[in-house]
Design a protein around this motif. Structure first.
Motif, PDB file in Angstrom:
ATOM      1  N   LYS A 127      -5.901   6.201  -3.606  1.00  0.00           N
ATOM      2  CA  LYS A 127      -4.752   5.668  -2.887  1.00  0.00           C
ATOM      3  C   LYS A 127      -3.655   5.323  -3.886  1.00  0.00           C
ATOM      4  O   LYS A 127      -3.945   4.787  -4.961  1.00  0.00           O
ATOM      5  CB  LYS A 127      -5.140   4.423  -2.091  1.00  0.00           C
ATOM      6  CG  LYS A 127      -6.122   4.696  -0.970  1.00  0.00           C
ATOM      7  CD  LYS A 127      -6.423   3.430  -0.184  1.00  0.00           C
ATOM      8  CE  LYS A 127      -7.390   3.716   0.967  1.00  0.00           C
ATOM      9  NZ  LYS A 127      -7.675   2.491   1.754  1.00  0.00           N
ATOM     10  N   ILE A 128      -2.403   5.629  -3.499  1.00  0.00           N
ATOM     11  CA  ILE A 128      -1.281   5.455  -4.424  1.00  0.00           C
ATOM     12  C   ILE A 128      -0.117   4.781  -3.705  1.00  0.00           C
ATOM     13  O   ILE A 128       0.183   5.085  -2.550  1.00  0.00           O
ATOM     14  CB  ILE A 128      -0.822   6.809  -5.001  1.00  0.00           C
ATOM     15  CG1 ILE A 128      -1.971   7.470  -5.778  1.00  0.00           C
ATOM     16  CG2 ILE A 128       0.397   6.645  -5.903  1.00  0.00           C
ATOM     17  CD1 ILE A 128      -1.680   8.881  -6.238  1.00  0.00           C
ATOM     18  N   GLY A 129       0.541   3.873  -4.408  1.00  0.00           N
ATOM     19  CA  GLY A 129       1.753   3.239  -3.918  1.00  0.00           C
ATOM     20  C   GLY A 129       2.848   3.353  -4.963  1.00  0.00           C
ATOM     21  O   GLY A 129       2.649   3.889  -6.049  1.00  0.00           O
ATOM     22  N   MET A 130       4.025   2.848  -4.634  1.00  0.00           N
ATOM     23  CA  MET A 130       5.137   2.882  -5.585  1.00  0.00           C
ATOM     24  C   MET A 130       5.966   1.618  -5.469  1.00  0.00           C
ATOM     25  O   MET A 130       6.193   1.101  -4.361  1.00  0.00           O
ATOM     26  CB  MET A 130       6.024   4.108  -5.359  1.00  0.00           C
ATOM     27  CG  MET A 130       7.152   4.245  -6.382  1.00  0.00           C
ATOM     28  SD  MET A 130       7.903   5.891  -6.391  1.00  0.00           S
ATOM     29  CE  MET A 130       9.136   5.656  -7.702  1.00  0.00           C
ATOM     30  N   VAL A 131       6.397   1.117  -6.627  1.00  0.00           N
ATOM     31  CA  VAL A 131       7.306  -0.016  -6.712  1.00  0.00           C
ATOM     32  C   VAL A 131       8.533   0.446  -7.488  1.00  0.00           C
ATOM     33  O   VAL A 131       8.411   0.895  -8.632  1.00  0.00           O
ATOM     34  CB  VAL A 131       6.652  -1.216  -7.431  1.00  0.00           C
ATOM     35  CG1 VAL A 131       7.660  -2.357  -7.587  1.00  0.00           C
ATOM     36  CG2 VAL A 131       5.415  -1.691  -6.677  1.00  0.00           C
ATOM     37  N   GLY A 132       9.707   0.371  -6.877  1.00  0.00           N
ATOM     38  CA  GLY A 132      10.918   0.831  -7.537  1.00  0.00           C
ATOM     39  C   GLY A 132      11.980  -0.238  -7.569  1.00  0.00           C
ATOM     40  O   GLY A 132      12.117  -1.027  -6.624  1.00  0.00           O
ATOM     41  N   LEU A 133      12.749  -0.271  -8.659  1.00  0.00           N
ATOM     42  CA  LEU A 133      13.777  -1.287  -8.844  1.00  0.00           C
ATOM     43  C   LEU A 133      15.149  -0.632  -8.968  1.00  0.00           C
ATOM     44  O   LEU A 133      15.362   0.209  -9.851  1.00  0.00           O
ATOM     45  CB  LEU A 133      13.482  -2.117 -10.093  1.00  0.00           C
ATOM     46  CG  LEU A 133      12.139  -2.858 -10.036  1.00  0.00           C
ATOM     47  CD1 LEU A 133      11.165  -2.280 -11.056  1.00  0.00           C
ATOM     48  CD2 LEU A 133      12.323  -4.340 -10.268  1.00  0.00           C
ATOM     49  N   SER A 134      16.063  -0.992  -8.074  1.00  0.00           N
ATOM     50  CA  SER A 134      17.430  -0.485  -8.081  1.00  0.00           C
ATOM     51  C   SER A 134      17.436   1.037  -7.926  1.00  0.00           C
ATOM     52  O   SER A 134      17.047   1.537  -6.866  1.00  0.00           O
ATOM     53  CB  SER A 134      18.158  -0.936  -9.348  1.00  0.00           C
ATOM     54  OG  SER A 134      19.546  -0.735  -9.218  1.00  0.00           O
ATOM     55  N   VAL A 135      17.807   1.804  -8.941  1.00  0.00           N
ATOM     56  CA  VAL A 135      17.702   3.256  -8.853  1.00  0.00           C
ATOM     57  C   VAL A 135      16.275   3.656  -8.486  1.00  0.00           C
ATOM     58  O   VAL A 135      16.058   4.526  -7.637  1.00  0.00           O
ATOM     59  CB  VAL A 135      18.115   3.918 -10.182  1.00  0.00           C
ATOM     60  CG1 VAL A 135      17.750   5.398 -10.178  1.00  0.00           C
ATOM     61  CG2 VAL A 135      19.599   3.740 -10.439  1.00  0.00           C
ATOM     62  N   ARG A 248       4.836 -11.160  -2.475  1.00  0.00           N
ATOM     63  CA  ARG A 248       4.815 -10.117  -1.448  1.00  0.00           C
ATOM     64  C   ARG A 248       4.290  -8.794  -2.001  1.00  0.00           C
ATOM     65  O   ARG A 248       3.561  -8.069  -1.317  1.00  0.00           O
ATOM     66  CB  ARG A 248       6.214  -9.935  -0.858  1.00  0.00           C
ATOM     67  CG  ARG A 248       6.683 -11.128  -0.034  1.00  0.00           C
ATOM     68  CD  ARG A 248       8.116 -10.933   0.434  1.00  0.00           C
ATOM     69  NE  ARG A 248       8.638 -12.105   1.107  1.00  0.00           N
ATOM     70  CZ  ARG A 248       8.487 -12.354   2.415  1.00  0.00           C
ATOM     71  NH1 ARG A 248       7.840 -11.484   3.170  1.00  0.00           N
ATOM     72  NH2 ARG A 248       9.001 -13.445   2.957  1.00  0.00           N
ATOM     73  N   ILE A 249       4.685  -8.459  -3.237  1.00  0.00           N
ATOM     74  CA  ILE A 249       4.158  -7.241  -3.870  1.00  0.00           C
ATOM     75  C   ILE A 249       2.638  -7.314  -3.954  1.00  0.00           C
ATOM     76  O   ILE A 249       1.937  -6.361  -3.582  1.00  0.00           O
ATOM     77  CB  ILE A 249       4.752  -7.051  -5.276  1.00  0.00           C
ATOM     78  CG1 ILE A 249       6.225  -6.691  -5.201  1.00  0.00           C
ATOM     79  CG2 ILE A 249       4.002  -5.957  -6.042  1.00  0.00           C
ATOM     80  CD1 ILE A 249       6.899  -6.621  -6.556  1.00  0.00           C
ATOM     81  N   CYS A 250       2.137  -8.416  -4.476  1.00  0.00           N
ATOM     82  CA  CYS A 250       0.684  -8.575  -4.615  1.00  0.00           C
ATOM     83  C   CYS A 250      -0.018  -8.394  -3.276  1.00  0.00           C
ATOM     84  O   CYS A 250      -1.056  -7.717  -3.176  1.00  0.00           O
ATOM     85  CB  CYS A 250       0.357  -9.953  -5.189  1.00  0.00           C
ATOM     86  SG  CYS A 250       0.932 -10.226  -6.880  1.00  0.00           S
ATOM     87  N   GLU A 251       0.549  -8.984  -2.250  1.00  0.00           N
ATOM     88  CA  GLU A 251      -0.075  -8.931  -0.922  1.00  0.00           C
ATOM     89  C   GLU A 251      -0.047  -7.515  -0.352  1.00  0.00           C
ATOM     90  O   GLU A 251      -1.064  -7.015   0.160  1.00  0.00           O
ATOM     91  CB  GLU A 251       0.640  -9.892   0.020  1.00  0.00           C
ATOM     92  CG  GLU A 251       0.030  -9.956   1.405  1.00  0.00           C
ATOM     93  CD  GLU A 251       0.622 -11.042   2.263  1.00  0.00           C
ATOM     94  OE1 GLU A 251       0.222 -11.138   3.440  1.00  0.00           O
ATOM     95  OE2 GLU A 251       1.480 -11.799   1.762  1.00  0.00           O
ATOM     96  N   VAL A 252       1.108  -6.870  -0.414  1.00  0.00           N
ATOM     97  CA  VAL A 252       1.243  -5.521   0.155  1.00  0.00           C
ATOM     98  C   VAL A 252       0.313  -4.541  -0.553  1.00  0.00           C
ATOM     99  O   VAL A 252      -0.373  -3.745   0.094  1.00  0.00           O
ATOM    100  CB  VAL A 252       2.711  -5.049   0.079  1.00  0.00           C
ATOM    101  CG1 VAL A 252       2.811  -3.556   0.329  1.00  0.00           C
ATOM    102  CG2 VAL A 252       3.565  -5.811   1.072  1.00  0.00           C
ATOM    103  N   LEU A 253       0.291  -4.577  -1.876  1.00  0.00           N
ATOM    104  CA  LEU A 253      -0.580  -3.652  -2.612  1.00  0.00           C
ATOM    105  C   LEU A 253      -2.047  -3.927  -2.309  1.00  0.00           C
ATOM    106  O   LEU A 253      -2.841  -2.987  -2.135  1.00  0.00           O
ATOM    107  CB  LEU A 253      -0.317  -3.759  -4.111  1.00  0.00           C
ATOM    108  CG  LEU A 253       1.077  -3.336  -4.609  1.00  0.00           C
ATOM    109  CD1 LEU A 253       1.172  -3.474  -6.119  1.00  0.00           C
ATOM    110  CD2 LEU A 253       1.414  -1.914  -4.170  1.00  0.00           C
TER     111      LEU A 253
END
Length: 258
Positions: A127-135, A248-253
Motif C-alpha cells: 500500500k502506498i500514499g503520498m504527502v506533498g507540500l506546495s508544488v 492528521r497526517i499520522c492518523e490518515v496514514l
C-alpha cells in the motif's frame, strides 16, 4: 480513537530509480528512509516544494519513516538540474520557477509511477500514499487522479484551478478530480485561510469539485494562517496549525495504509 504508532529507528540514504519516458528512460535520484527492523511496511512518497529535495524535505521524510513507513522523496528536477537544493530567497524562487516551468504533467506522472514501482519491488510495500507540500501538493493531487494511492495529503497545493504551469495543462488539474474517486483514494487537503496562492474562491471551487466527484476527503482550512505554515524555520510557520496537520497526517496514514 487513533493512537500514534511507536517511533522506529530508521536507515536513510539515496537511491537511483529508473523512469520510463515516452522516448527512452531517465535516472532519477531520491532520498529514502525506512525502519531498520525487518518486516513489510507501507510506502509513502513525499513531494518537495519549489526548492528541491532540501534538508527540510529530508526531515519530513525521516519523520514519516519513524512512524513505520518506507518513504521516498523523488528528485523531480532530475531532468534539468539533478540534486539541486535551492534556498527560499528571491534568487532561489526565481530559479525554482524556471525549473518548475520545465516540468510537465506527463513527467510528474512518470516519476511517481516509477517511485511506486520502486516501493513495491524494493520496499515490498503493498500500500502506498503520498504527502506533498506546495508544488508537491499539486503533484500529489494530480497523481491521486491517476494511480491507486490509498492516502494523499496535499499541503497548500497551488494552481489546481488554473493552467499557469505545465503541471496544470492541457486541462486544469482540478478537472481530473473524478479520478481520485475512481481509485477510491482518500484525500486530505491542508490550507491556510490567509494563503494568497489559494484564496477563498479557489478553496470553494476545490471543495465543490471534490463533493461532486464523491471523493473521500477532508479539506481543512486554518484561520489566520499563510502559505507554507508547516515549515518550522520560516516566518510563515504556525505552530498550532503545523501540530494539528502532523496529527492528521499520522492518523490518515495509519488508517488508510494499514
Amino acid at each position: 480513537m487513533f493512537q500514534a504508532t511507536k517511533t522506529h529507528v530508521i536507515t536513510t540514504g539515496y537511491v537511483d530509480i529508473m523512469v520510463n519516458e515516452e522516448s527512452g528512460s531517465s535516472m532519477m535520484g531520491a532520498y529514502m528512509a525506512r525502519p531498520q527492523a525487518p518486516g513489510s511496511y507501507s510506502g509513502v512518497i513525499v513531494g518537495f516544494e519549489l526548492f528541491g529535495v532540501t534538508s527540510y524535505i529530508r526531515n519530513v521524510v525521516d519523520r514519516i519513516a519513524q512512524l513505520g513507513y518506507v518513504v521516498l522523496a523523488p528528485d523531480f528536477y532530475h531532468r534539468s538540474l539533478p540534486g539541486i537544493e535551492l534556498e527560499a530567497t528571491v534568487e532561489g524562487r526565481t530559479r525554482g520557477f524556471e525549473l518548475l516551468h520545465q516540468f510537465t504533467r506527463q513527467q510528474a506522472i512518470n516519476d511517481v509511477r516509477a517511485s511506486m514501482i520502486y516501493l513495491r519491488n524494493e520496499g515490498k510495500s503493498s500500500k502506498i500514499g503520498m504527502v506533498g507540500l506546495s508544488v508537491g501538493g499539486h503533484i500529489a493531487y494530480l497523481v491521486a487522479t491517476q494511480f491507486d494511492l490509498k492516502a494523499t495529503v496535499a499541503f497548500y497545493p497551488s494552481w489546481l484551478t488554473a493552467q499557469d504551469i505545465p503541471l496544470s495543462r492541457p486541462t486544469s488539474t482540478l478537472s481530473l478530480t473524478p479520478g481520485i474517486a475512481e481509485h477510491d483514494g482518500y484525500l486530505l487537503l491542508l490550507v491556510g485561510e490567509q494563503d494568497s496562492l489559494i484564496p477563498a474562491s479557489q478553496r470553494e471551487a476545490i471543495a465543490r469539485e471534490l463533493r461532486a466527484a464523491n471523493v473521500r476527503h477532508e479539506l481543512v482550512t486554518y484561520p489566520d494562517t499563510p502559505h507554507r505554515f508547516f515549515y518550522e524555520d520560516g516566518e510563515s510557520y504556525r505552530q498550532g496549525a503545523a501540530g494539528d496537520a502532523w496529527r492528521r497526517i499520522c492518523e490518515v496514514l495509519a488508517i488508510e495504509l494499514a
